[in-house]
Design an enzyme around this catalytic site. Sequence first.
Site, PDB file in Angstrom:
ATOM      1  N   GLY A  50     -25.846  47.266  13.617  1.00 25.07           N
ATOM      2  CA  GLY A  50     -25.249  47.241  14.952  1.00 25.07           C
ATOM      3  C   GLY A  50     -24.929  48.204  14.932  1.00 25.07           C
ATOM      4  N   GLY A  53     -25.986  51.077  12.127  1.00 24.40           N
ATOM      5  CA  GLY A  53     -27.167  51.505  11.548  1.00 24.40           C
ATOM      6  C   GLY A  53     -27.656  50.047  11.144  1.00 24.40           C
ATOM      7  N   ASP A 133     -10.699  44.195  15.225  1.00 22.19           N
ATOM      8  CA  ASP A 133     -12.084  43.881  15.390  1.00 22.19           C
ATOM      9  C   ASP A 133     -12.711  42.193  14.741  1.00 22.19           C
ATOM     10  OD1 ASP A 133     -14.552  43.841  17.151  1.00 22.19           O
ATOM     11  OD2 ASP A 133     -15.526  45.438  15.905  1.00 22.19           O
TER      12      ASP A 133
END
Length: 290
Positions: A50, A53, A133
């Site tokens: 992502g 990292g 999210d």
Amino acid sequence: MGNNCSKKTSFIKSIVEPSCLTPFDRFPVPFVALQEATNNFDESLVIGVGGFGKVYRGVLCDGTKVALKRYGPGSQQGLAEFLKEIEMLSQFRHPYLVSFIGYCDENNDMILINEYMENGNLRSHLYGVIHRDVKSTNILLDVNFVPKITDFGPSKKEPEIDQTHVTTFVKGTVGHLDPEYYRSQQLTEKSDVYSFGVVLCQVVCARLVIAPSLPREQINLAEWAMNCQKKGQLEQIIDPNLVGKIRPDSLRKFGETAVQCVALSGKDRPSMGDVLWKLEYALRLQESVI
């Protein structure tokens, strides 16, 4: 395991007041233990990537399987999300939240340690607090395919009793983002309802949320599903693997629920409690056939 935490370079201790260290002083895990768990972060153990990292799978010395979310070494990008995840996950335990095991904050490395979910994320099985999210890649599946929610970095605490929303800079994922939140920067519980509605559309249609290569009216999954539902044509766009396997009245109830969730105005969306009841009812309709 936390008692062996190194006193080396620490982002957390440099920016968090000592009086605020709880829970940051309760869950530290030494970096060397995570090196051992991942064979020194072997690239073959990477299970996700992502903006922050990489995510590695590993096994701690006591046999516990873990997923290590490693933020880019030496970079402060994502620090706020790193701290927020520790704060949120250390406070909550729920059967449908991915369990938080600990964190590492040494040598300019920031690593979150969560339980390992054997079956990966929901999206990979579809087509090959206000969370902020909610999406299929943040819903993980354990060995028995029980779903659990992860990634609380962007999350916000609920509004106070006398508030209706939280004003905040817009964060989220294109296609899952509440259009009302995008316009007003006002975050409410109904923002998560919208995102969950997109996931419901994805579950039944098994396609990308945004698909630029498709005809214009089909690019945005939520809009396309809403139009098809209104025309009574939802059964024409569902995953081909589900055709003939879903009872019409069950699919109709599921479709109604998904479309209500993605209503453009938050006041027209059901609460998450109502969504749960509606989905359970759709399931009962389906199980009556089975």
